[in-house]
Design a protein around this motif. Structure first.
Motif, PDB file in Angstrom:
ATOM      1  N   SER A 134       0.825  -1.210   0.000  1.00  0.00           N
ATOM      2  CA  SER A 134       0.000   0.000   0.000  1.00  0.00           C
ATOM      3  C   SER A 134       0.855   1.254   0.000  1.00  0.00           C
ATOM      4  O   SER A 134       0.531   2.247  -0.665  1.00  0.00           O
ATOM      5  CB  SER A 134      -0.935   0.007   1.214  1.00  0.00           C
ATOM      6  N   LYS A 135       1.957   1.204   0.726  1.00  0.00           N
ATOM      7  CA  LYS A 135       2.841   2.374   0.793  1.00  0.00           C
ATOM      8  C   LYS A 135       3.354   2.738  -0.594  1.00  0.00           C
ATOM      9  O   LYS A 135       3.332   3.913  -0.995  1.00  0.00           O
ATOM     10  CB  LYS A 135       4.000   2.099   1.754  1.00  0.00           C
ATOM     11  N   ARG A 136       3.792   1.745  -1.347  1.00  0.00           N
ATOM     12  CA  ARG A 136       4.304   2.009  -2.693  1.00  0.00           C
ATOM     13  C   ARG A 136       3.192   2.536  -3.601  1.00  0.00           C
ATOM     14  O   ARG A 136       3.403   3.458  -4.398  1.00  0.00           O
ATOM     15  CB  ARG A 136       4.925   0.745  -3.287  1.00  0.00           C
ATOM     16  N   ALA A 137       2.000   1.954  -3.487  1.00  0.00           N
ATOM     17  CA  ALA A 137       0.880   2.378  -4.329  1.00  0.00           C
ATOM     18  C   ALA A 137       0.488   3.827  -4.026  1.00  0.00           C
ATOM     19  O   ALA A 137       0.230   4.622  -4.940  1.00  0.00           O
ATOM     20  CB  ALA A 137      -0.312   1.444  -4.128  1.00  0.00           C
ATOM     21  N   ILE A 138       0.435   4.176  -2.730  1.00  0.00           N
ATOM     22  CA  ILE A 138       0.061   5.542  -2.355  1.00  0.00           C
ATOM     23  C   ILE A 138       1.122   6.531  -2.801  1.00  0.00           C
ATOM     24  O   ILE A 138       0.815   7.602  -3.336  1.00  0.00           O
ATOM     25  CB  ILE A 138      -0.184   5.641  -0.842  1.00  0.00           C
TER      26      ILE A 138
END
Length: 204
Positions: A149-153
């Motif tokens: 999720s961190k990379r996607a955000i």
């Protein structure tokens, strides 16, 4: 016109109001699985152990939609996408009207990971936040340790010229334990200044 669009489409996805798109037993097939339990470790939801839990979740989803405090959409790949028309997950938009801010939520079933759907969904919700709901800020966050999720955000916040605000310690509680939260934001001004467009078709 409803506050939230009941259905809309992006380049590769179709979105339908969750409580009108799926019944309790249909959704329970997904929310009762070990796969969902693994995802739920990082979101404010838990695995459903009975169809009644899913029915209650859908009833709450309908109530919050009608009062304008949360929109939940079922997501389906469209067109020529692999596994087109199969339930892929849920996208959420949570307006915090008193703060002129919106927060997002998402969970995707594992067969649909790695396709860029999360970012496509985020871009659509950013556009809805600013162009339809006339809010001033998108607040994005994920629990520390949720690297996917961190990379996607990071990707979609950077796309819109947003800002990483830092790590908020013990910001929320999951499973009775305090958790740290990474926080980003996108302002209406950053959105307007970005050299980017969103392919978004809203059905009224």
């Amino acid at each position: 016109m409803d506050l939230f669009p009941a259905t809309f489409e992006t380049e590769r996805l179709r979105y339908e109001r969750l409580d009108e798109s799926m019944g309790a037993f249909e959704l329970y097939e997904y929310t009762s699985t070990d796969e969902f339990a693994e995802v739920a470790r990082f979101i404010s939801a838990g695995q459903h152990h009975t169809p009644k839990e899913t029915a209650d979740y859908l009833a709450e989803s309908a109530e919050r939609w009608d009062e304008g405090s949360r929109a939940n959409w079922a997501m389906y790949p469209a067109g020529d996408e692999d596994r087109a028309d199969e339930f892929a997950g849920v996208a959420s938009l949570i307006p915090l009207w008193d703060r002129r801010t919106a927060r997002f939520g998402v969970w995707l079933r594992e067969p649909f990971w790695g396709r860029g759907y999360s970012g496509e969904r985020a871009d659509a919700l950013v556009a809805l936040t600013f162009d339809r709901l006339d809010l001033e800020l998108v607040g994005a966050g994920c629990v520390a340790g949720n690297e996917n999720s961190k990379r996607a955000i990071e990707k979609y916040v950077d796309h819109w010229g947003g800002t990483y605000e830092g790590l908020l310690r013990n910001w929320l509680t999951l499973d009775g334990e305090p958790r740290d939260l990474h926080r980003w934001s996108i302002s209406h001004e950053e959105y307007a200044a970005a050299d980017a467009t969103v392919e978004l078709t809203v059905d009224e």
